[in-house]
Design a protein around this motif. Sequence first.
Motif, PDB file in Angstrom:
ATOM      1  N   VAL A  34      30.022  62.469  22.469  1.00 16.29           N
ATOM      2  CA  VAL A  34      31.070  61.375  22.161  1.00 16.29           C
ATOM      3  C   VAL A  34      30.554  60.694  21.455  1.00 16.29           C
ATOM      4  N   ILE A  35      31.163  59.905  19.888  1.00 17.71           N
ATOM      5  CA  ILE A  35      30.703  58.778  19.360  1.00 17.71           C
ATOM      6  C   ILE A  35      32.261  58.201  19.376  1.00 17.71           C
ATOM      7  N   GLU A  36      32.508  56.740  19.768  1.00 21.53           N
ATOM      8  CA  GLU A  36      33.840  56.110  19.943  1.00 21.53           C
ATOM      9  C   GLU A  36      33.438  54.545  19.905  1.00 21.53           C
ATOM     10  N   ASN A  37      35.104  54.248  19.166  1.00 21.25           N
ATOM     11  CA  ASN A  37      34.792  52.592  19.623  1.00 21.25           C
ATOM     12  C   ASN A  37      35.766  52.439  21.439  1.00 21.25           C
ATOM     13  N   ALA A  38      35.890  51.940  22.100  1.00 23.68           N
ATOM     14  CA  ALA A  38      36.832  52.622  23.386  1.00 23.68           C
ATOM     15  C   ALA A  38      36.679  50.643  23.581  1.00 23.68           C
ATOM     16  N   GLU A  39      37.900  50.643  23.799  1.00 24.40           N
ATOM     17  CA  GLU A  39      38.032  48.852  24.433  1.00 24.40           C
ATOM     18  C   GLU A  39      37.256  49.012  25.829  1.00 24.40           C
ATOM     19  N   GLU A  40      37.037  47.385  26.197  1.00 29.25           N
ATOM     20  CA  GLU A  40      36.560  46.898  27.438  1.00 29.25           C
ATOM     21  C   GLU A  40      37.578  47.422  28.039  1.00 29.25           C
ATOM     22  N   VAL A  41      37.582  48.035  29.253  1.00 26.84           N
ATOM     23  CA  VAL A  41      37.665  48.717  31.161  1.00 26.84           C
ATOM     24  C   VAL A  41      38.632  47.461  31.085  1.00 26.84           C
ATOM     25  N   VAL A  42      39.794  47.443  31.527  1.00 28.70           N
ATOM     26  CA  VAL A  42      40.826  46.658  32.284  1.00 28.70           C
ATOM     27  C   VAL A  42      40.887  46.980  33.599  1.00 28.70           C
ATOM     28  N   TYR A  43      40.318  46.322  34.363  1.00 32.95           N
ATOM     29  CA  TYR A  43      41.258  46.856  35.935  1.00 32.95           C
ATOM     30  C   TYR A  43      41.547  46.069  36.531  1.00 32.95           C
ATOM     31  N   GLU A  44      42.965  46.350  36.957  1.00 38.33           N
ATOM     32  CA  GLU A  44      43.205  45.374  38.215  1.00 38.33           C
ATOM     33  C   GLU A  44      43.763  45.499  39.121  1.00 38.33           C
ATOM     34  N   GLU A  45      42.858  44.618  39.957  1.00 41.20           N
ATOM     35  CA  GLU A  45      42.574  44.930  41.122  1.00 41.20           C
ATOM     36  C   GLU A  45      44.274  44.836  42.403  1.00 41.20           C
ATOM     37  N   LYS A  46      44.036  44.888  42.998  1.00 39.91           N
ATOM     38  CA  LYS A  46      45.499  44.288  43.450  1.00 39.91           C
ATOM     39  C   LYS A  46      45.060  43.695  45.106  1.00 39.91           C
ATOM     40  N   LYS A  47      46.528  42.985  44.614  1.00 39.99           N
ATOM     41  CA  LYS A  47      45.816  41.199  45.615  1.00 39.99           C
ATOM     42  C   LYS A  47      46.641  42.189  46.610  1.00 39.99           C
ATOM     43  N   MET A  48      45.458  41.318  47.390  1.00 46.09           N
ATOM     44  CA  MET A  48      44.771  42.117  49.370  1.00 46.09           C
ATOM     45  C   MET A  48      46.679  40.755  49.708  1.00 46.09           C
ATOM     46  N   GLU A  49      47.190  41.636  50.294  1.00 53.09           N
ATOM     47  CA  GLU A  49      48.322  40.694  51.430  1.00 53.09           C
ATOM     48  C   GLU A  49      47.539  39.597  51.894  1.00 53.09           C
ATOM     49  N   GLU A  50      47.805  38.929  52.317  1.00 50.21           N
ATOM     50  CA  GLU A  50      47.196  37.871  52.633  1.00 50.21           C
ATOM     51  C   GLU A  50      48.304  37.792  54.153  1.00 50.21           C
ATOM     52  N   MET A  51      46.496  37.991  55.163  1.00 53.03           N
ATOM     53  CA  MET A  51      47.479  37.763  56.842  1.00 53.03           C
ATOM     54  C   MET A  51      46.097  37.142  57.283  1.00 53.03           C
ATOM     55  N   GLU A  52      46.844  36.945  59.036  1.00 56.14           N
ATOM     56  CA  GLU A  52      45.621  36.586  59.853  1.00 56.14           C
ATOM     57  C   GLU A  52      44.606  37.633  60.833  1.00 56.14           C
ATOM     58  N   VAL A  53      44.044  37.893  60.688  1.00 63.69           N
ATOM     59  CA  VAL A  53      43.141  38.395  62.038  1.00 63.69           C
ATOM     60  C   VAL A  53      42.302  38.022  62.694  1.00 63.69           C
ATOM     61  N   THR A  54      42.251  39.115  63.488  1.00 68.24           N
ATOM     62  CA  THR A  54      41.381  38.002  64.645  1.00 68.24           C
ATOM     63  C   THR A  54      39.649  38.415  64.691  1.00 68.24           C
ATOM     64  N   PHE A  55      38.491  37.764  64.151  1.00 66.46           N
ATOM     65  CA  PHE A  55      37.242  38.105  64.362  1.00 66.46           C
ATOM     66  C   PHE A  55      36.424  38.114  65.782  1.00 66.46           C
ATOM     67  N   CYS A  64      41.016  33.845  61.840  1.00 73.43           N
ATOM     68  CA  CYS A  64      40.575  33.507  60.193  1.00 73.43           C
ATOM     69  C   CYS A  64      41.825  34.078  59.754  1.00 73.43           C
ATOM     70  N   MET A  65      41.949  33.954  58.647  1.00 71.55           N
ATOM     71  CA  MET A  65      42.571  34.936  57.870  1.00 71.55           C
ATOM     72  C   MET A  65      41.595  36.485  56.881  1.00 71.55           C
ATOM     73  N   ASN A  66      41.751  36.825  56.468  1.00 72.64           N
ATOM     74  CA  ASN A  66      41.635  38.583  55.970  1.00 72.64           C
ATOM     75  C   ASN A  66      40.927  37.891  54.499  1.00 72.64           C
ATOM     76  N   THR A  67      41.535  37.096  53.257  1.00 72.33           N
ATOM     77  CA  THR A  67      40.770  36.652  52.261  1.00 72.33           C
ATOM     78  C   THR A  67      39.238  35.526  52.720  1.00 72.33           C
ATOM     79  N   ASP A  68      38.896  35.243  53.713  1.00 77.89           N
ATOM     80  CA  ASP A  68      37.837  34.266  53.464  1.00 77.89           C
ATOM     81  C   ASP A  68      36.640  34.959  53.732  1.00 77.89           C
ATOM     82  N   LYS A  69      35.815  34.847  54.195  1.00 74.13           N
ATOM     83  CA  LYS A  69      34.517  34.394  54.325  1.00 74.13           C
ATOM     84  C   LYS A  69      33.692  34.201  56.089  1.00 74.13           C
TER      85      LYS A  69
END
Length: 748
Positions: free
Chosen positions: A507-528, A561-566
Amino acid sequence: METKQENVIPTDYAEVMQKSYIDYAMSVIISRALPDVRDGLKPVQRRTLYDMYELGIRYDRPYRKCARIVGDTMGKYHPHGDSSIYEALVVMAQDFKKGKTLVDGHGNFGSIEGDGAAAMRYTEARLEKLTQDVFLEDLDKNVVDFMPNFDETEKEPVVLPVRIPNLLVNGADGIAVGMATSIPPHNLGEVVDAVKAYMKNNDISVKGLMRYLKGPDFPTGGLVVNKDDLLRIYETGTGKLRVRGKVETVKLKGGRQQLVITEIPYTMIGANIGKFLNDIASLVENKKATDIVDISNQSSKEGIRIVLDLKRDADVENLTNMLYKKTKLEDTFGVNMLAVADGRPETLSLKQVIEHHVDFVFDVTTRKYTTLLNKEQEKKEIQEGLIKACDVIDLIIEILRGSKNREQVKKCLVDGVTEGIRFKGKSSEKAAQKLHFSEKQAAAILDMRLYKLIGLEIEALQADYAETMKNIAIYEDILNNYDSMAEVIMKELDQIKKEYGTKRRTVIENAEEVVYEEKKMEEMEVTFLMDRFGYMRTIDKSAYERNKEAANAENKYVFNCMNTDKICIFTDNGKMHSIKVADIPLVRFRDKGTPADNLSNYDSAQERMLYVAPLASVKENTLLFVTAASMCKLVSGAEFDVAKRTIVSTKLAEEDSLIFVGSADEMEQVVFQSEGGYFLRFQKQDISAMKKTSIGVRGMKLAEGDKLDHAYLLESRQEYTITYHDKPYVLNRIKLSKRDSKGTKPRI
């Protein structure tokens, strides 16, 4: 005895290399990697098909072993490896790779999921009817030039007389030297319509041709979603297609739903299907695709069917967009319409491809009808001689009866020579002297059988003569009139389309650029936690508090550390690897972790961890770097706040390696220990603060062959004891010296 004088020609080495490389490159480009615009085939494909034609492996005859075809092709026409010939043969038989298969394979010829074909000794093949009718027909009519093969024992066609633009129908891909070709397959019926449109109006634009040829038609179906870019791609011969798989939503009982992928992008053929399934599994494991309950690959010979079972309240649209964004379900196909045209590689537009092909078809058709006309004219000459002979058959019989040999009769029929021939009367001799047949006519008369004198046979001969005259008129009209030849070519194209045309799959068509909203991670403190084997995991902070003693005893690194950290990992080869905490499995306390090797570029076989800490802590501190050669420096941790997964954390001299990395902000003194047993204690402030790209300053004067073994950071008020030679040794009691001193040996 005379000595033979050598003729030495001085040559610049650079010139020899340049010429040799250019010759090699052109050989690869022309004779191996790129297809010819006329028949759309690479030499190996052309030679394989011609060999099958020569061996008589036609579509209506039994299959023959592929090993026989490959061996014969290699021995006669293609003196290269058998694997390359067999691979070309296999691809020409795979309906998921080619718009139209050219070889009819019998046996295991691989699968769309990347399974390889069986060995050539097990598989069999024969030509497809399309190949025989459209690619190889008329080879006996001198329609193309032939050239000697590699050892000049056989002849092979320079190009096959293909009647459709195979370069478009089947596409092409190949890597040459300094260039590559990548042409998508197209729908045969649309290609035929575009060729006819060009033949009716040579000034037609690419835009005009695209009214007939809508765009690529991949055998795997799917969607091309950047329709507006196609005109530019076909005008320039280069560009990028955005291709997507086809996803359907199936509603089940109880309000549950399934996402079913029924068509895949052409670029996903082979091992990429397995990678696609692994990518989805990774999204589920990393809690990014929480709506997916189960993944099953139900693909079979009937087609692709990948089923994703979803939760009851799943956001189907967002999930589909995530698959397009995060996996190869949407991909790009790079188009580069490069082919050999007039003996040289050229990037061609859609119109140029059709133009070259139409010129070639006209040339082939001209040569075909010239050959047919010559045959009909030869036939006409003989038929006229036989009809004329029937009118004077009595005289010819008299000549035959009165002659001594065949040569005497022939001379009489051609030149009217009657010497030595006995006639019944003078009138017969005079009539014989007036005979004037051509050499071919005379030979035909002498070979004529008596039953040809039957009245009905003479009538048949006259009917054949009328048919021959009609054919000559038709052939001359085709050869002398452009419109007549064009009409013949277009009729053939219509017949090909009627017999071999199929419905469009993509199928040949024009399609909008995919917009994907990533669900924001719930910030929490964890132990590494990381054990001494490099297995890492994160656990809930409360779980750590309950098992604090065991966690600290069993693990080498333990911190919150926070689960949003590296997490930053500094290694002895001067690299820093970073891992998102979110990518580290969040598990129960007793669950096993995942090796650092699996989550980053860290390679436990090649490097050793020196320091592991969360990025939040690293970037707010100053780090001390110490090498085995006693080079040291202080670096601001902010320099390590980068997006890359792996960076060079410090510059190292040749043969040098890091032995220590540590947070230095809270510390005041440094102790270096060498392998030779020397210790040096000095103030941290003696070490220069530098960039991570510098080597550093010398911390300790080392004796020849000696190197640093350990480095320690101390607080001046806190006593720090190590074990040295199985005895306790307090580092704070070492004499305080200056940086770049030799140090002292303890008296133990």
